[in-house]
Write an enzyme that holds these catalytic residues in place. Structure first.
Site, PDB file in Angstrom:
ATOM      1  N   LYS A 121      -1.539   1.467   9.020  1.00 23.91           N
ATOM      2  CA  LYS A 121      -0.185   1.589   8.490  1.00 23.91           C
ATOM      3  C   LYS A 121      -0.086   2.718   7.469  1.00 23.91           C
ATOM      4  O   LYS A 121       0.839   3.532   7.501  1.00 23.91           O
ATOM      5  CB  LYS A 121       0.256   0.276   7.852  1.00 23.91           C
ATOM      6  N   ASP A 139       5.506  -2.664   8.587  1.00 21.33           N
ATOM      7  CA  ASP A 139       5.153  -3.509   7.450  1.00 21.33           C
ATOM      8  C   ASP A 139       5.732  -4.902   7.686  1.00 21.33           C
ATOM      9  O   ASP A 139       6.243  -5.204   8.768  1.00 21.33           O
ATOM     10  CB  ASP A 139       5.650  -2.908   6.131  1.00 21.33           C
TER      11      ASP A 139
END
Length: 208
Positions: A121, A139
């Site tokens: 991420k 997220d």
């Protein structure tokens, strides 16, 4: 609506609602963005932006940061949580950037993910926002909304990312991941919407 129709509707409406997508984390270049994203793990962007001015006043590039004692980094970033691990990662990645990449942040997913404290991420955010490479960082907000909007049945962020990439045009990814985050924070919070209450949930699932 089919899943593809929901995706098309969401893309149109999010572009209308959020025509501008400023990056929530304050930074000046790829390195300061990388550090800020690393600090944002299990910490709010607001808190990170409160902490990074003092950190970057001390060192805002890998050459200077690698010389700062880890304990000194940790003392500054303690309010962000997980400070021992994050401080060690910031120090370690700074040293690697200097020794292996001439002090530059590499514009490469694999190289970024090899750095201490940098997962997929974080690498995706840096690639998208620092280098303009299409990526879809997922997220908890995005995972939650993608599930609520029935765009994925993924049980984890990896599956959600794959599903969203199939649904939305590649050129929309970098803006769209921020638009979804903005919308989730403002309108469709975990406890503030039952999947039928907020503007977009009503448009998708509540029959007129």
């Amino acid at each position: 609506m089919t899943k593809q129709q929901r995706a098309a509707h969401l893309l149109q409406r999010l572009n209308e609602l959020y025509p501008e997508t400023p990056i929530p984390l304050d930074h000046t270049d790829a390195y300061t963005l990388l550090v800020a994203v690393l600090l944002s793990a299990q910490c709010t962007d607001i808190r990170v932006n409160q902490i990074t001015p003092a950190l970057f006043a001390l060192a805002n590039n890998p050459h200077d940061m690698m010389k700062v004692p880890v304990a000194e980094i940790q003392a500054i970033i303690r309010p962000c949580g997980l400070s021992p691990r994050k401080a060690a990662a910031i120090s370690g990645l700074s040293k690697i950037l200097v020794e292996k990449y001439g002090g530059e942040v590499p514009a490469d997913f694999a190289a970024l993910e090899e750095l201490p404290g940098v997962g997929h991420k974080t690498a995706s955010v840096v690639m998208a926002q620092a280098f303009g490479v299409p990526a879809f960082p997922v997220d908890t907000h995005i995972h939650r909304l993608a599930t609520r909007w029935k765009l994925t049945t993924g049980k984890n962020v990896e599956q959600t990312e794959r599903d969203l990439k199939k649904l939305f045009p590649r050129e929309s990814w970098n803006r769209l991941h921020l638009q979804i985050i903005f919308y989730g924070r403002e309108h469709c919070k975990a406890r503030g919407c039952d999947g039928k209450s907020c503007l977009l949930c009503r448009e998708l699932f509540v029959k007129p």
